[in-house]
Scaffold this active site. Structure first.
Site: not given
Length: 375
Positions: A36, A57, A64-66, A68, A125-126, A187, A331
């Site tokens: 993102g 990366d 679910s990425n698309l 953003r 993001d972590n 996120c 999770c």
């Protein structure tokens, strides 16, 4: 090359001109995380004419990425993000050399990789990655552009650059203490409004461009906080931390650092398994499957097979007694389940064998979405 029509709109800017364009083309930037934050940053750095861009990366593009990560399209699903991003950037600007890295940036490769670039942009993001990236950049004196986006709030800062106050703050001056187990999220767990990382990532690119060209004033030793709900921005000064910390003194010391443990992510005695192994354990009997997500999260799992025990109220689960010898926690992305597994380990010791689903539900949609074997 510098004077072609591609860059004409920025070259004609007051205080920019051909010299700033030359500086851009001579510069190199490593973007860690093509998600993102990284997607918009990569697009604007390439479009501006930064000469060499690295993309690190290890993940693949998921549906679910698309919402953003608009550097990708539906045809990118299943491709490595770094490769898909590199192809798009080469099409966007053939002047730019793009180098994809499809492996994780870790203690064993960070220092050697960072040495190849002038600027580092953190699009992760972590917390584990951010502390590791910050320490490596600080050790090498590399300017680091930090960004974060969570739910409706974003943060932005520039580290390892000496400001007018003769201070060069780093991430540990802002957050000297890693978060506790119950404070960690990203996120994927908390959700994020798709446009937010786009805004923060674009701001990150702007900070890099300003530092390269010398145009404007970079966000050195300041934290910008952005609330998208009311378009409110504020800035806080970053000063040396009053809490003592020490950066790794050598490459060997850096490699020996346990960033997962420092961020409360010890995996001692916790076995992370894949969905196939989870299915085998469940079908063999004596195994309890536990979903530690919130009730609102999707996909919903079969209540006859999975016990719902949200991590925010996990004490209630800990106080119950279960006859099963094995417990598998799941999770969305395998982060909260690992924390829950650690809590079980602390509570129950070796009375039961505890597992965490590595990568979470998102990594194994065939097991949890339509026609799944477990739900």
């Amino acid at each position: 090359m510098y004077m072609n029509e591609r860059y004409s709109r920025q070259i004609r800017l007051t205080d920019f001109g051909i010299e700033a364009q030359r500086k851009l083309f001579s510069a190199s930037v490593l973007v860690i995380g093509a998600g993102g934050l990284g997607c918009p940053a990569l697009q604007y750095l390439a479009a501006a004419g930064v000469g060499r861009i690295g993309i690190a990366d290890p993940d693949v593009v998921e549906l679910s990425n698309l919402h953003r990560q608009i550097l990708y399209g539906t045809e990118s699903l299943g491709l490595y993000k770094a490769d898909a991003a590199a192809a798009r950037l080469r099409d966007l600007n053939p002047d730019v050399a793009v180098e994809p890295y499809i492996y994780p940036v870790d203690q064993h490769n960070a220092l050697s990789l960072f040495e190849r670039y002038d600027y580092i942009l953190d699009g992760t993001d972590n917390f584990e990655s951010k502390y590791m990236i910050s320490d490596a950049a600080a050790m090498l004196g590399k300017p680091l552009v930090f960004g974060a986006a969570d739910q409706y709030d974003g943060q932005l800062a520039v580290f390892n650059v000496t400001g007018p106050d003769a201070i060069a703050a780093n991430y540990r001056d802002l957050f000297p203490e890693p978060p506790g187990k119950d404070q960690i999220g990203n996120c994927a767990d908390n959700g994020v409004l798709g446009v937010l990382p786009g805004i923060i990532g674009t701001m990150q690119a702007a900070e890099v461009i300003k530092m390269i060209t010398g145009v404007g004033t970079a966000l050195v030793n300041q934290l910008l906080i952005y609330d998208i709900r009311n378009q409110q921005m504020s800035k806080l000064a970053i000063v040396p931390s009053t809490i003592s910390y020490r950066l790794p003194a050598s490459a060997n010391e850096f490699i020996a650092m346990n960033y997962s443990l420092n961020c409360g992510l010890s995996d001692d005695d916790i076995e992370e398994i894949n969905a196939q192994r989870m299915e085998q354990l469940y079908l063999g009997g004596g195994t309890l499957l536990v979903d530690v997500r919130e009730e609102r999260e999707t996909p919903r799992l079969d209540a006859a097979k999975f016990v719902l025990a949200p991590l925010r109220d996990f004490d209630s689960f800990l106080n119950n007694h279960y006859k099963e010898e094995r417990i598998v926690l799941v999770c969305q992305h395998g982060i909260r389940s690992l924390h829950a597994a650690q809590q079980l380990q602390e509570k129950w010791g070796n009375d039961k064998k505890i597992y965490s689903l590595k990568g979470g539900i998102a990594k194994y949609p065939q097991y949890f979405v339509a026609k799944t074997k477990l739900s």
